[in-house]
Design a protein around this motif. Structure first.
Motif, mmCIF file in Angstrom:
data_model
loop_
_atom_site.group_PDB
_atom_site.id
_atom_site.type_symbol
_atom_site.label_atom_id
_atom_site.label_comp_id
_atom_site.label_asym_id
_atom_site.label_seq_id
_atom_site.Cartn_x
_atom_site.Cartn_y
_atom_site.Cartn_z
ATOM 1 N N LYS A 32 32.683 11.024 10.397
ATOM 2 C CA LYS A 32 32.961 9.666 11.533
ATOM 3 C C LYS A 32 34.019 10.579 12.094
ATOM 4 C CE LYS A 32 32.320 5.286 9.245
ATOM 5 N NZ LYS A 32 32.814 4.069 8.646
ATOM 6 N N GLY A 33 34.855 11.358 11.769
ATOM 7 C CA GLY A 33 35.893 11.941 12.464
ATOM 8 C C GLY A 33 35.349 12.894 13.409
ATOM 9 N N TYR A 34 34.228 13.674 13.078
ATOM 10 C CA TYR A 34 33.498 14.431 13.949
ATOM 11 C C TYR A 34 32.760 13.764 15.094
ATOM 12 C CZ TYR A 34 30.340 18.559 15.248
ATOM 13 O OH TYR A 34 29.524 19.227 15.949
ATOM 14 N N LEU A 35 32.157 12.590 14.661
ATOM 15 C CA LEU A 35 31.426 11.717 15.684
ATOM 16 C C LEU A 35 32.306 11.235 16.679
ATOM 17 C CD1 LEU A 35 28.981 10.424 16.551
ATOM 18 C CD2 LEU A 35 29.444 8.359 15.101
ATOM 19 N N SER A 36 33.613 10.913 16.359
ATOM 20 C CA SER A 36 34.470 10.531 17.481
ATOM 21 C C SER A 36 34.753 11.559 18.255
ATOM 22 C CB SER A 36 35.894 10.081 16.740
ATOM 23 O OG SER A 36 36.857 9.726 17.619
ATOM 24 N N TYR A 37 35.054 12.821 17.728
ATOM 25 C CA TYR A 37 35.409 13.967 18.645
ATOM 26 C C TYR A 37 34.180 14.136 19.379
ATOM 27 C CZ TYR A 37 34.730 19.121 19.220
ATOM 28 O OH TYR A 37 34.627 20.180 19.655
ATOM 29 N N LEU A 38 32.960 14.107 18.935
ATOM 30 C CA LEU A 38 31.664 14.197 19.881
ATOM 31 C C LEU A 38 31.552 13.106 20.947
ATOM 32 C CD1 LEU A 38 28.913 15.016 17.381
ATOM 33 C CD2 LEU A 38 29.994 16.529 18.798
ATOM 34 N N ASN A 39 32.017 11.830 20.704
ATOM 35 C CA ASN A 39 31.799 10.983 21.615
ATOM 36 C C ASN A 39 33.107 11.111 22.771
ATOM 37 O OD1 ASN A 39 31.690 8.130 19.376
ATOM 38 N ND2 ASN A 39 29.960 9.611 20.371
ATOM 39 N N ASP A 40 34.037 11.701 22.376
ATOM 40 C CA ASP A 40 35.003 12.059 23.522
ATOM 41 C C ASP A 40 34.675 13.157 24.481
ATOM 42 O OD1 ASP A 40 36.753 10.367 22.386
ATOM 43 O OD2 ASP A 40 38.103 11.711 21.248
ATOM 44 N N LYS A 41 33.825 14.105 24.150
ATOM 45 C CA LYS A 41 33.169 15.027 24.770
ATOM 46 C C LYS A 41 31.833 14.303 25.450
ATOM 47 C CE LYS A 41 34.997 19.099 22.412
ATOM 48 N NZ LYS A 41 35.484 19.723 23.681
ATOM 49 N N GLY A 42 31.566 13.268 25.243
ATOM 50 C CA GLY A 42 30.394 12.830 25.907
ATOM 51 C C GLY A 42 29.226 12.870 25.122
ATOM 52 N N VAL A 43 29.051 13.280 23.996
ATOM 53 C CA VAL A 43 27.750 13.042 22.936
ATOM 54 C C VAL A 43 27.744 11.903 22.099
ATOM 55 C CG1 VAL A 43 26.652 14.233 21.033
ATOM 56 C CG2 VAL A 43 27.804 15.447 23.064
ATOM 57 N N GLU A 44 26.855 11.050 22.259
ATOM 58 C CA GLU A 44 26.661 9.714 21.521
ATOM 59 C C GLU A 44 26.501 9.957 20.054
ATOM 60 O OE1 GLU A 44 23.698 7.469 23.674
ATOM 61 O OE2 GLU A 44 24.763 7.468 25.392
ATOM 62 N N ASN A 45 25.658 10.868 19.625
ATOM 63 C CA ASN A 45 25.294 10.953 18.252
ATOM 64 C C ASN A 45 24.651 12.316 17.843
ATOM 65 O OD1 ASN A 45 22.854 10.657 19.234
ATOM 66 N ND2 ASN A 45 22.080 9.569 17.422
ATOM 67 N N VAL A 46 24.770 12.413 16.425
ATOM 68 C CA VAL A 46 23.848 13.739 15.707
ATOM 69 C C VAL A 46 22.811 13.030 15.489
ATOM 70 C CG1 VAL A 46 23.621 15.429 14.262
ATOM 71 C CG2 VAL A 46 26.093 14.850 15.292
ATOM 72 N N GLU A 47 21.549 13.125 16.371
ATOM 73 C CA GLU A 47 20.288 12.177 15.948
ATOM 74 C C GLU A 47 19.589 12.861 14.750
ATOM 75 O OE1 GLU A 47 17.474 9.514 16.503
ATOM 76 O OE2 GLU A 47 19.404 9.644 17.978
ATOM 77 N N ALA A 48 19.862 14.306 14.424
ATOM 78 C CA ALA A 48 19.159 15.088 13.571
ATOM 79 C C ALA A 48 20.022 15.962 12.951
ATOM 80 C CB ALA A 48 17.729 15.470 13.933
ATOM 81 N N ILE A 49 19.530 16.241 11.466
ATOM 82 C CA ILE A 49 20.265 17.438 10.956
ATOM 83 C C ILE A 49 19.015 18.310 10.315
ATOM 84 C CG2 ILE A 49 21.691 18.362 8.937
ATOM 85 C CD1 ILE A 49 23.675 16.204 9.640
ATOM 86 N N THR A 50 19.001 19.509 10.415
ATOM 87 C CA THR A 50 17.897 20.403 9.620
ATOM 88 C C THR A 50 18.562 21.233 8.556
ATOM 89 O OG1 THR A 50 16.219 21.837 9.839
ATOM 90 C CG2 THR A 50 17.973 22.102 11.239
ATOM 91 N N ILE A 51 17.885 21.329 7.511
ATOM 92 C CA ILE A 51 18.114 21.869 6.195
ATOM 93 C C ILE A 51 16.994 22.604 5.826
ATOM 94 C CG2 ILE A 51 20.149 20.299 5.681
ATOM 95 C CD1 ILE A 51 18.256 19.642 3.368
ATOM 96 N N SER A 52 17.215 23.933 5.129
ATOM 97 C CA SER A 52 16.113 24.631 4.798
ATOM 98 C C SER A 52 16.159 25.194 3.307
ATOM 99 C CB SER A 52 15.975 25.667 5.560
ATOM 100 O OG SER A 52 16.766 26.891 5.399
ATOM 101 N N ALA A 53 15.168 25.449 2.646
ATOM 102 C CA ALA A 53 15.255 25.783 1.376
ATOM 103 C C ALA A 53 15.616 27.306 1.390
ATOM 104 C CB ALA A 53 13.978 25.570 0.551
ATOM 105 N N GLN A 54 15.413 27.922 2.407
ATOM 106 C CA GLN A 54 15.725 29.352 2.604
ATOM 107 C C GLN A 54 17.215 29.385 2.585
ATOM 108 O OE1 GLN A 54 14.012 32.239 2.550
ATOM 109 N NE2 GLN A 54 15.736 33.168 2.058
#
Length: 330
Positions: free
Chosen positions: A74-96
């Motif tokens: 949530k703290g990171y989202l607030s930081y992103l919002n201040d910069k003009g980014v609304e959300n992290v729509e997706a995260i990708t993870i890998s078995a590698q």
């Protein structure tokens, strides 16, 4: 469709020129500013498992580093919002990445999928706080690594693939419970490379698990991106746009360095979007015809010029929208 710009444009995982810069928070502060400046309001972040070393990283590459630097997602989202980014729509993870972490954690391969599930669950929790919709998962490590681990024993590798399907179902059930979509990826070096995705999709629960087509990886593995976008657009919760000119002349997919070929005439896998051989106008039209309304992950992976690459992504998307609209008018 929603254009989502990927932080995968930066190679945050390997050593080499600029590695110390990429591990610094100030570097990511500057990079993050560039995405909304280029008109992107949503981002995708590739993440790795939490380990002692990566948790100290200034890059937002695992949930522990985000909590260390920003207190919480949530703290990171607030930081992103201040910069003009609304959300992290997706995260990708890998078995590698999960496999790579075994060297640091010392966990045996028998614990692999339990650990991978925990990694996914931790990421889903963060995604909720980041107001995201999609967890992208690559279900198996590379073929080269698995051949080494199991000494080429096909029976053990087949069992590993079956265990991967069960793990995807578990992750998918947790995603559904938390109102997150699970979409799997099939890089050209994994056990479901190319047309192998068809067999894998038959052994997972399609109510829980979707497939996110990725043109570069399909193309490199000898599958037709157009055909696979047509086949899977109806079930897709997300799609990936990646570009390439790479031809796997040396069976690089069997090695332990498939993203960074060491031999042969061609040693660059990824290109900035619009600078490879993929026909994105055709793929965009396929998605439109299928009424696809999910996130399109714009992934100019490992760009050689980050600021220019971010601007190129915006120009690429603007041109796709403009050209499609012009054809509709005709």
């Amino acid at each position: 469709m929603k254009a989502v710009a990927s932080f995968g444009i930066v190679n945050a995982d390997t050593s080499g020129p600029g590695a110390f810069l990429r591990a610094a928070k100030w570097y990511w502060d500057e990079i993050t500013d560039m995405f909304p400046a280029a008109g992107f309001s949503s981002i995708m972040i590739p993440m790795v498992p939490n380990t002692e070393n990566v948790s100290r990283n200034g890059a937002p590459i695992c949930t522990a580093s985000i909590r260390t630097r920003f207190g919480s997602p949530k703290g990171y989202l607030s930081y992103l919002n201040d910069k003009g980014v609304e959300n992290v729509e997706a995260i990708t993870i890998s078995a590698q990445s999960q496999f790579n972490s075994l060297f640091e954690t010392g966990l045996p391969i028998e614990k692999f999928f339990d650990e991978f599930y925990d990694h996914a669950a931790d990421t889903v929790e963060a995604l909720q706080e980041l107001k995201g919709s999609t967890l992208l998962v690559s279900p198996t490590p590379g073929i080269g690594f698995l051949n080494q681990t199991f000494n080429g024993d096909e029976n053990q590798i087949e069992k590993f693939l079956a265990d991967a399907a069960q793990c995807m179902n578990r992750i998918g059930a947790n995603c559904r419970k938390n109102q997150i979509n699970l979409a799997i990826r099939n890089e050209y070096w994994t056990l479901m490379r190319g047309t192998g995705i068809d067999a894998f999709m038959k052994i997972v629960d399609k109510e829980l698990v979707s497939y996110a087509p990725d043109p570069a990886h399909l193309h490199i593995a000898g599958a037709d991106p157009d055909a696979y976008f047509k086949k899977y657009a109806g079930q897709a919760k997300a799609v990936c746009f990646t570009d390439t000119k790479f031809v796997d002349e040396s069976d690089v997919y069997k090695t332990i360095s498939p993203e960074f070929p060491q031999d042969g005439r061609l040693q660059r896998v990824y290109y900035d979007l619009g600078f490879g051989d993929m026909d994105f106008e055709k793929l965009y039209a396929i998605l439109k015809e299928a009424d696809f309304d999910g996130p399109v992950i714009l992934d100019s992976k490992y760009s050689l010029d980050i600021p220019k690459g971010i601007l190129r992504m915006r120009t690429f998307w603007n041109n796709l929208e403009k050209n499609y609209a012009a054809k509709e008018v005709q």
